[in-house]
Design an enzyme around this catalytic site. Sequence first.
Site, mmCIF file in Angstrom:
data_model
loop_
_atom_site.group_PDB
_atom_site.id
_atom_site.type_symbol
_atom_site.label_atom_id
_atom_site.label_comp_id
_atom_site.label_asym_id
_atom_site.label_seq_id
_atom_site.Cartn_x
_atom_site.Cartn_y
_atom_site.Cartn_z
ATOM 1 N N HIS A 110 2.434 8.722 -5.305
ATOM 2 C CA HIS A 110 1.941 7.462 -4.736
ATOM 3 C C HIS A 110 2.203 7.375 -3.238
ATOM 4 C CE1 HIS A 110 1.365 6.296 -8.914
ATOM 5 N NE2 HIS A 110 0.580 5.343 -8.438
ATOM 6 N N TYR A 163 -1.343 -4.448 -3.573
ATOM 7 C CA TYR A 163 -1.052 -3.739 -4.823
ATOM 8 C C TYR A 163 0.343 -3.144 -4.694
ATOM 9 C CZ TYR A 163 -2.311 -0.760 -8.898
ATOM 10 O OH TYR A 163 -2.398 -0.163 -10.124
#
Length: 106
Positions: A22, A41
Amino acid sequence: MIRKAFLMQVYSEYYDEYKRRHDNLWSEMEEAILQHGAASYSIFLNPNTGQLFAYLEVENEDKWDALANTDICKKWWEYMAPLMETNDDNSPVSIDLKEVFHLSKS
């Protein structure tokens, strides 16, 4: 904005790899997330259980849901599948959470 939250599960031996992937989110995936209306997010890890708590704000629920049908999202799911609990289509097993309280300074 619509606030969404859900739970997922990452395998304990892959906590660091999950974060690394990520941290190096593909630019195409980032662009797709933004194009599908995500304004914010975040994903949080409970290191004691491997449970992931995801929170995002989206413009439109249908627009956001359409992300799952994109090639880049399916490619990302396939890339992440070895690290976490997934469904048959490689999408993460997730549990949608119901908002019961929200406080915001306007």
